[in-house]
Motif scaffolding. Structure first.
Motif, PDB file in Angstrom:
ATOM      1  N   UNK A  63       0.832  -1.206   0.000  1.00 28.18           N
ATOM      2  CA  UNK A  63       0.000   0.000   0.000  1.00 28.18           C
ATOM      3  C   UNK A  63       0.871   1.263   0.000  1.00 28.18           C
ATOM      4  N   UNK A  64       1.924   1.257   0.806  1.00 30.48           N
ATOM      5  CA  UNK A  64       2.819   2.412   0.868  1.00 30.48           C
ATOM      6  C   UNK A  64       3.538   2.641  -0.461  1.00 30.48           C
ATOM      7  N   UNK A  65       3.820   1.557  -1.194  1.00 31.33           N
ATOM      8  CA  UNK A  65       4.554   1.640  -2.458  1.00 31.33           C
ATOM      9  C   UNK A  65       3.779   2.478  -3.470  1.00 31.33           C
ATOM     10  N   UNK A  66       2.512   2.169  -3.677  1.00 30.48           N
ATOM     11  CA  UNK A  66       1.695   2.942  -4.611  1.00 30.48           C
ATOM     12  C   UNK A  66       1.439   4.350  -4.102  1.00 30.48           C
ATOM     13  N   UNK A  67       1.267   4.488  -2.793  1.00 27.69           N
ATOM     14  CA  UNK A  67       0.991   5.796  -2.198  1.00 27.69           C
ATOM     15  C   UNK A  67       2.154   6.762  -2.396  1.00 27.69           C
ATOM     16  N   UNK A  68       3.378   6.329  -2.088  1.00 22.40           N
ATOM     17  CA  UNK A  68       4.515   7.251  -2.171  1.00 22.40           C
ATOM     18  C   UNK A  68       4.793   7.626  -3.621  1.00 22.40           C
ATOM     19  N   UNK A  69       4.561   6.709  -4.552  1.00 24.27           N
ATOM     20  CA  UNK A  69       4.744   7.034  -5.970  1.00 24.27           C
ATOM     21  C   UNK A  69       3.741   8.104  -6.393  1.00 24.27           C
ATOM     22  N   UNK A  70       2.475   7.978  -5.972  1.00 28.46           N
ATOM     23  CA  UNK A  70       1.439   8.956  -6.312  1.00 28.46           C
ATOM     24  C   UNK A  70       1.741  10.305  -5.661  1.00 28.46           C
ATOM     25  N   UNK A  71       2.230  10.285  -4.427  1.00 23.29           N
ATOM     26  CA  UNK A  71       2.562  11.532  -3.740  1.00 23.29           C
ATOM     27  C   UNK A  71       3.731  12.244  -4.417  1.00 23.29           C
ATOM     28  N   UNK A  72       4.734  11.483  -4.851  1.00 24.00           N
ATOM     29  CA  UNK A  72       5.878  12.084  -5.547  1.00 24.00           C
ATOM     30  C   UNK A  72       5.419  12.668  -6.880  1.00 24.00           C
ATOM     31  N   UNK A  73       4.541  11.967  -7.597  1.00 24.79           N
ATOM     32  CA  UNK A  73       4.018  12.477  -8.866  1.00 24.79           C
ATOM     33  C   UNK A  73       3.256  13.782  -8.641  1.00 24.79           C
ATOM     34  N   UNK A  74       2.472  13.862  -7.560  1.00 22.27           N
ATOM     35  CA  UNK A  74       1.748  15.092  -7.239  1.00 22.27           C
ATOM     36  C   UNK A  74       2.702  16.215  -6.860  1.00 22.27           C
ATOM     37  N   UNK A  75       3.784  15.888  -6.170  1.00 25.78           N
ATOM     38  CA  UNK A  75       4.765  16.901  -5.805  1.00 25.78           C
ATOM     39  C   UNK A  75       5.433  17.467  -7.059  1.00 25.78           C
ATOM     40  N   UNK A  76       5.791  16.590  -8.001  1.00 25.93           N
ATOM     41  CA  UNK A  76       6.439  17.031  -9.241  1.00 25.93           C
ATOM     42  C   UNK A  76       5.491  17.910 -10.051  1.00 25.93           C
ATOM     43  N   UNK A  77       4.219  17.491 -10.169  1.00 23.41           N
ATOM     44  CA  UNK A  77       3.238  18.285 -10.915  1.00 23.41           C
ATOM     45  C   UNK A  77       2.988  19.617 -10.223  1.00 23.41           C
ATOM     46  N   UNK A 132      -8.894  28.810  -5.683  1.00 25.56           N
ATOM     47  CA  UNK A 132      -7.743  28.602  -4.813  1.00 25.56           C
ATOM     48  C   UNK A 132      -6.638  27.951  -5.628  1.00 25.56           C
ATOM     49  N   UNK A 133      -5.405  28.451  -5.499  1.00 26.22           N
ATOM     50  CA  UNK A 133      -4.266  27.874  -6.209  1.00 26.22           C
ATOM     51  C   UNK A 133      -3.127  27.628  -5.232  1.00 26.22           C
ATOM     52  N   UNK A 134      -2.326  26.613  -5.541  1.00 32.55           N
ATOM     53  CA  UNK A 134      -1.175  26.287  -4.707  1.00 32.55           C
ATOM     54  C   UNK A 134      -0.375  25.153  -5.303  1.00 32.55           C
ATOM     55  N   UNK A 135       0.790  24.877  -4.726  1.00 35.27           N
ATOM     56  CA  UNK A 135       1.660  23.811  -5.221  1.00 35.27           C
ATOM     57  C   UNK A 135       1.430  22.497  -4.480  1.00 35.27           C
ATOM     58  N   UNK A 136       0.932  22.552  -3.256  1.00 37.33           N
ATOM     59  CA  UNK A 136       0.710  21.357  -2.440  1.00 37.33           C
ATOM     60  C   UNK A 136      -0.739  20.900  -2.602  1.00 37.33           C
ATOM     61  N   UNK A 137      -0.945  19.792  -3.283  1.00 32.35           N
ATOM     62  CA  UNK A 137      -2.296  19.315  -3.571  1.00 32.35           C
ATOM     63  C   UNK A 137      -3.064  18.959  -2.301  1.00 32.35           C
ATOM     64  N   UNK A 138      -2.390  18.362  -1.357  1.00 33.03           N
ATOM     65  CA  UNK A 138      -3.023  17.950  -0.105  1.00 33.03           C
ATOM     66  C   UNK A 138      -3.514  19.162   0.691  1.00 33.03           C
ATOM     67  N   UNK A 139      -2.672  20.172   0.812  1.00 28.74           N
ATOM     68  CA  UNK A 139      -3.034  21.396   1.535  1.00 28.74           C
ATOM     69  C   UNK A 139      -4.146  22.154   0.816  1.00 28.74           C
ATOM     70  N   UNK A 140      -4.100  22.164  -0.514  1.00 27.00           N
ATOM     71  CA  UNK A 140      -5.121  22.850  -1.304  1.00 27.00           C
ATOM     72  C   UNK A 140      -6.493  22.202  -1.125  1.00 27.00           C
TER      73      UNK A 140
END
Length: 181
Positions: A63-77, A132-140
């Motif tokens: 579960x963590x494997x897919x999660x961290x990959x998705x989080x890194x992709x969101x950080x890059x975007x 609303x705009x921002x770079x951090x998807x989770x915070x947004x």
């Protein structure tokens, strides 16, 4: 094997990723984001790609494997293009006004609501639309949810704050119920 976790994240030009001490830092033209890497998963930079691997095939590490990959992709975007979230304000006299690093809402209560924006989130208001705009998807997403919770849309007239494109299931009022007698 996680289908999402095994896909590498491509790094666009101008984006740098640094992994050290159990933390990943992504820096790009719009800003910088940092996140802790959970135990059981490793993140490596291979050329112009970021690859996530896991230590074993345990349920939690899968579960963590897919999660961290998705989080890194969101950080890059986020650091390249950023994220936006639009909200609509519906109701007679309901409005929002920007004031520095906060937004003041008039939502039919006896008082106005001063909503401070978190660092990294910006707001634009055009008529009844709040963007609303921002770079951090989770915070947004969290900020948009908090703004919506100030006055959620009600089912009878649809007044309140809703996400753009959100469908509010409407109810018939008591007049419609009495007409059937």
């Amino acid at each position: 094997m996680s289908r999402i976790g095994k896909k590498p994240v491509a790094l666009p030009k101008g984006v740098t990723v640094n992994v050290s001490g159990g933390q990943i830092a992504v820096k790009g033209p719009k800003g910088e984001l940092k996140r802790k890497v959970p135990t059981g998963v490793a993140v490596k930079v291979e050329g112009d790609k970021v690859v996530a691997t896991r230590g074993d095939d345990g349920r939690i590490n899968r579960a963590k494997h897919g999660l961290i990959r998705a989080l890194v992709a969101n950080m890059v975007k986020g650091v390249t293009t950023g994220f936006t979230r639009e909200l609509e304000i519906n109701g007679v006299g309901y409005k929002a006004e920007p004031k520095g690093k906060s937004v003041t809402f008039t939502l039919g209560y006896s008082h106005t609501i001063d909503f401070p924006l978190p660092q990294g989130i910006e707001a634009k208001i055009e008529k009844n639309r709040l963007t609303l705009t921002g770079v951090d998807r989770e915070l947004l997403g969290e900020t948009a949810a908090k703004v919506r919770s100030l006055r959620p849309p009600e089912p009878y007239k649809g007044k309140g704050i809703k996400y753009a494109g959100e469908h509010i299931r409407r109810k018939a009022g008591k007049a419609a119920g009495a007409a059937g007698r």
